[in-house]
Design a protein around this motif. Structure first.
Motif, PDB file in Angstrom:
ATOM      1  N   SER A   7       0.804  -1.132  -0.100  1.00 61.07           N
ATOM      2  CA  SER A   7       0.059  -0.033  -0.026  1.00 61.07           C
ATOM      3  C   SER A   7       0.925   1.080   0.013  1.00 61.07           C
ATOM      4  O   SER A   7       1.679   1.225   0.753  1.00 61.07           O
ATOM      5  N   VAL A   8       0.517   2.051  -0.840  1.00 60.88           N
ATOM      6  CA  VAL A   8       1.345   3.195  -1.041  1.00 60.88           C
ATOM      7  C   VAL A   8       0.670   4.548  -0.861  1.00 60.88           C
ATOM      8  O   VAL A   8      -0.420   4.621  -1.406  1.00 60.88           O
ATOM      9  N   ARG A   9       0.940   5.649  -0.218  1.00 60.32           N
ATOM     10  CA  ARG A   9       0.541   6.842   0.347  1.00 60.32           C
ATOM     11  C   ARG A   9       1.404   7.913  -0.069  1.00 60.32           C
ATOM     12  O   ARG A   9       2.664   7.658   0.226  1.00 60.32           O
ATOM     13  N   GLY A  10       0.745   9.240  -0.628  1.00 59.79           N
ATOM     14  CA  GLY A  10       1.565  10.177  -0.961  1.00 59.79           C
ATOM     15  C   GLY A  10       1.304  11.460  -0.019  1.00 59.79           C
ATOM     16  O   GLY A  10       0.029  11.354   0.543  1.00 59.79           O
ATOM     17  N   MET A  11       2.082  12.394   0.357  1.00 61.19           N
ATOM     18  CA  MET A  11       1.796  13.183   1.049  1.00 61.19           C
ATOM     19  C   MET A  11       2.089  14.713   0.389  1.00 61.19           C
ATOM     20  O   MET A  11       3.363  14.939  -0.107  1.00 61.19           O
ATOM     21  N   GLY A  12       1.307  15.798   0.509  1.00 63.28           N
ATOM     22  CA  GLY A  12       1.660  16.965  -0.087  1.00 63.28           C
ATOM     23  C   GLY A  12       1.423  17.920   0.824  1.00 63.28           C
ATOM     24  O   GLY A  12       0.541  18.087   1.673  1.00 63.28           O
ATOM     25  N   ILE A  13       2.239  18.861   0.986  1.00 66.16           N
ATOM     26  CA  ILE A  13       2.400  20.076   1.795  1.00 66.16           C
ATOM     27  C   ILE A  13       2.699  21.330   0.937  1.00 66.16           C
ATOM     28  O   ILE A  13       3.476  21.274   0.247  1.00 66.16           O
ATOM     29  N   VAL A  14       1.653  22.319   1.142  1.00 65.60           N
ATOM     30  CA  VAL A  14       1.883  23.696   0.539  1.00 65.60           C
ATOM     31  C   VAL A  14       1.881  24.709   1.599  1.00 65.60           C
ATOM     32  O   VAL A  14       1.090  24.784   2.546  1.00 65.60           O
ATOM     33  N   SER A  15       2.802  25.482   1.455  1.00 65.03           N
ATOM     34  CA  SER A  15       3.238  26.696   2.537  1.00 65.03           C
ATOM     35  C   SER A  15       2.720  27.919   1.845  1.00 65.03           C
ATOM     36  O   SER A  15       3.141  27.967   0.435  1.00 65.03           O
ATOM     37  N   ALA A  16       1.931  28.624   2.522  1.00 68.82           N
ATOM     38  CA  ALA A  16       1.570  30.135   1.921  1.00 68.82           C
ATOM     39  C   ALA A  16       1.314  31.313   3.049  1.00 68.82           C
ATOM     40  O   ALA A  16       1.380  30.757   4.092  1.00 68.82           O
ATOM     41  N   LYS A  17       1.735  32.322   2.357  1.00 68.35           N
ATOM     42  CA  LYS A  17       1.382  33.625   3.600  1.00 68.35           C
ATOM     43  C   LYS A  17      -0.094  34.016   3.582  1.00 68.35           C
ATOM     44  O   LYS A  17      -0.638  33.780   2.586  1.00 68.35           O
ATOM     45  N   PRO A  18      -0.570  34.191   4.597  1.00 63.83           N
ATOM     46  CA  PRO A  18      -2.001  34.391   4.813  1.00 63.83           C
ATOM     47  C   PRO A  18      -2.337  35.730   4.117  1.00 63.83           C
ATOM     48  O   PRO A  18      -1.401  36.676   4.065  1.00 63.83           O
ATOM     49  N   ARG A  73      -9.126  42.210   3.256  1.00 60.76           N
ATOM     50  CA  ARG A  73      -8.177  41.422   2.456  1.00 60.76           C
ATOM     51  C   ARG A  73      -6.863  42.296   2.120  1.00 60.76           C
ATOM     52  O   ARG A  73      -5.952  41.632   1.447  1.00 60.76           O
ATOM     53  N   ASP A  74      -6.784  43.325   2.309  1.00 62.10           N
ATOM     54  CA  ASP A  74      -5.640  44.003   2.537  1.00 62.10           C
ATOM     55  C   ASP A  74      -5.037  44.192   3.750  1.00 62.10           C
ATOM     56  O   ASP A  74      -5.148  44.941   4.362  1.00 62.10           O
ATOM     57  N   LEU A  75      -3.982  43.020   3.891  1.00 64.60           N
ATOM     58  CA  LEU A  75      -3.408  43.099   5.279  1.00 64.60           C
ATOM     59  C   LEU A  75      -2.664  44.362   5.850  1.00 64.60           C
ATOM     60  O   LEU A  75      -2.358  44.707   6.771  1.00 64.60           O
ATOM     61  N   ASP A  76      -2.153  45.133   4.706  1.00 62.81           N
ATOM     62  CA  ASP A  76      -1.345  46.277   5.059  1.00 62.81           C
ATOM     63  C   ASP A  76      -2.185  47.389   5.658  1.00 62.81           C
ATOM     64  O   ASP A  76      -1.671  48.221   6.234  1.00 62.81           O
ATOM     65  N   LYS A  77      -3.639  47.309   5.334  1.00 60.55           N
ATOM     66  CA  LYS A  77      -4.465  48.304   6.004  1.00 60.55           C
ATOM     67  C   LYS A  77      -5.163  47.956   7.318  1.00 60.55           C
ATOM     68  O   LYS A  77      -5.892  48.600   7.977  1.00 60.55           O
ATOM     69  N   ALA A  78      -4.926  46.562   7.770  1.00 60.89           N
ATOM     70  CA  ALA A  78      -5.670  46.042   8.858  1.00 60.89           C
ATOM     71  C   ALA A  78      -5.525  46.752  10.094  1.00 60.89           C
ATOM     72  O   ALA A  78      -6.279  47.180  10.799  1.00 60.89           O
TER      73      ALA A  78
END
Length: 204
Positions: free
Chosen positions: A56-67, A146-151
């Protein structure tokens, strides 16, 4: 002479002895054990099946992103001896906050009432029944920025304009489904690569 079966049953020399142990000098089956025909079929049907090796084979995917989005709960809490006055003041201030949020560039669809609560203010005295001394009205808004610079600037401006309740600042993603799809694709590729390096006949 007489023959006897394995259970000790008496019979004659001409008796058919299928499935029995027989004895006696004239018996054709002297000293032999005749297995019932059904036992052979039972052994064949009960034979175990050997399965081929499997992995049995399983794969894992990890994605990193900035909020890229912030969510905050902001609103007013007003207390007054008059319920009508408390509701009116809370409504006026909430409307002013909404107008200011829109003016800061937040879309109307990103503003929603998250809580509206009315409760009596009670005065508890020893050995006397509680007394209603006023009413507290809470009107909270859930705002997506949605504009974090203005939060920070938006939140500071709301507090200055009369918002006396602010909590629940959190950061997230405006499109989490896209990130989830990328993670699934990575997992699929990892699984394909692992499957390519093994076959069912490989030693485990």
């Amino acid at each position: 002479p007489q023959t006897g079966d394995a259970a000790g049953t008496a019979g004659t020399g001409s008796s058919a002895n299928s499935g029995y142990a027989t004895g006696g000098p004239d018996s054709a089956n002297s000293g032999k054990v005749m297995a019932p025909q059904g036992s052979i079929a039972g052994q064949a049907s009960g034979a175990s099946t050997v399965e081929s090796p499997r992995i049995s084979v399983r794969g894992m995917g990890i994605v990193s992103a900035k909020p890229d989005m912030a969510t905050v709960q902001v609103g007013v809490q007003i207390q007054n001896t008059s319920l009508e006055a408390a509701q009116s003041e809370a409504s006026t201030k909430a409307d002013a906050l909404i107008a200011q949020i829109k003016a800061a560039g937040v879309d109307e669809k990103d503003i929603a009432t998250s809580q509206f609560n009315v409760e009596p203010v009670m005065n508890y005295r020893d050995n006397q029944p509680p007394e209603v001394t006023g009413f507290r009205v809470t009107h909270m808004l859930s705002v997506k920025i949605r504009d974090l610079d203005k939060a920070g600037q938006i939140i500071d401006g709301l507090v200055s304009s009369g918002a006396n309740t602010v909590y629940g600042l959190s950061f997230g993603f405006s499109n989490p489904d896209a990130l989830m799809s990328q993670a699934r694709e990575q997992a699929d590729r990892a699984e394909d690569e692992r499957e390519g390096g093994h076959s069912p006949g490989d030693a485990l």
